[in-house]
Write an enzyme that holds these catalytic residues in place. Sequence first.
Site, PDB file in Angstrom:
ATOM      1  N   ASP A 128      35.842  43.816  26.008  1.00  0.00           N
ATOM      2  CA  ASP A 128      35.925  44.779  27.098  1.00  0.00           C
ATOM      3  C   ASP A 128      36.518  46.104  26.636  1.00  0.00           C
ATOM      4  OD1 ASP A 128      36.049  45.996  29.555  1.00  0.00           O
ATOM      5  OD2 ASP A 128      37.828  44.923  30.216  1.00  0.00           O
ATOM      6  N   ASP A 182      31.474  51.191  28.994  1.00  0.00           N
ATOM      7  CA  ASP A 182      32.279  49.994  29.259  1.00  0.00           C
ATOM      8  C   ASP A 182      31.490  48.733  28.935  1.00  0.00           C
ATOM      9  OD1 ASP A 182      34.031  48.094  30.145  1.00  0.00           O
ATOM     10  OD2 ASP A 182      33.957  48.663  32.257  1.00  0.00           O
TER      11      ASP A 182
END
Length: 444
Positions: free
Chosen positions: A117, A322
């Site tokens: 992440d 992201d």
Amino acid sequence: MDSNHIYLLILVTLSSALRSEGFGTFAFDIHHRYSDPVHGFLNLDGLPEKGSLDYYSAMAQRDQLIKAHRLAVTPADSTHLSFFGGNETYKLSSLGSLHYAIVTVGTPALTFLVALDTGSDLFWLPCDCTSCSRSLNSTSGKTLELNIYSPSKSSTGIPVPCNSTKCGQKRRCSVTRKACAYQEIYLSSNTSTTGILVDDVLHLATDDSQEKVVDASITLGCGIIQTGDFLVAAAPNGLFGLGMDSLSIPSILASKGLAANSFSMCFGPDGIGRMVFGDKGTSAQKTTPFNLKQSHPTYNITVTQIIVGENTTNLEFTAIFDSGTSFTYLNDPAYSVIAKGFDSQVSEPPYQPEAQFPFDYCYELSANQESINTPYLNLTMKGGDQFYVNEPIIVIPRQGGYAYCLAIVKSRDIDIIGQNFMTGYRIVFDREELVLGWTDSDCE
């Protein structure tokens, strides 16, 4: 997956047997299996489908190999590092369609399947937990037991004391545990992790032919209480934050001189990717600068122009790259520019899924249709380089056939470039030069 803006979008109803290809074509590609290197490493027959939970179960057999072959060294110079056992990452459709890596932590080493992440900072694992996932149900019906971390069972694990500089103003002290406490709250369905900070060892290896093991001293979150999606849907065995904060793993590796302050993630069209610490890319890669005028810096970039097929629109907006978000989220006017431009140039009839669905623009494929032509999508970045979106669509099953959708969700807050837009690229997050880089790659 920003700690304040997480989008763990779980679309388990989507067909993982079909994948959209670049230039608007798609193909039936059902049998995603192990790559030859992985097959050789595991020495297994009858391998499970790549991306399935059985795939992870087989990979977890590496525990004994890890314990048998550990020989820690410290490189003399900054180098490329990857996870011990290899730099491959895996897109798991049953766990939020996120990219996962198998990491090893502690002494003796334990293996964990963690979601990667770039939108958050903290690396945390389920740990001495009162609320966490302890097992997963595989596609074959088997129950897979997950490792649970415990600093008391690791000879190198030490809770971070409350007076440590790592605790800082953002964190509080856990009196009962006599350690620095943390809580990360996410936006998705009351999703959070709460626990204490712990110092321990992350086992890495040089990303070269020698594959020398590197024991990196790191700080991680001992996740005692997980809630929301972490219990059932995504990142059930931990989240590997890759953000810009000083506690993120790339920051720690750079501060210790183990790797350059940069890393790359490759997103292959077959769901296999790669993760390399210290990778600054090549001189031939395209780049765009990060926007750092924020209280909490992220991998935020600026788009200056949108090209959808024959339509070109000069429009400036910012977005976060992201890897912890499965799909791309855009606000108006960017969303409407892409969606309406796309819709005006497709020839298939509109399709409305029966169930609640996040995508607004879907189209029905005829029963004997084997290929489709969709308008290409290009984003011109600040600085002038173009980012061609290889896979702007997804293919979904419908009664009597298939349909495809423009895989962009209309955002209610921030703009996010998700994993689907990164497919087919090696993305470099260069925190030294403060640029995002990208190069066409199949991740082989």
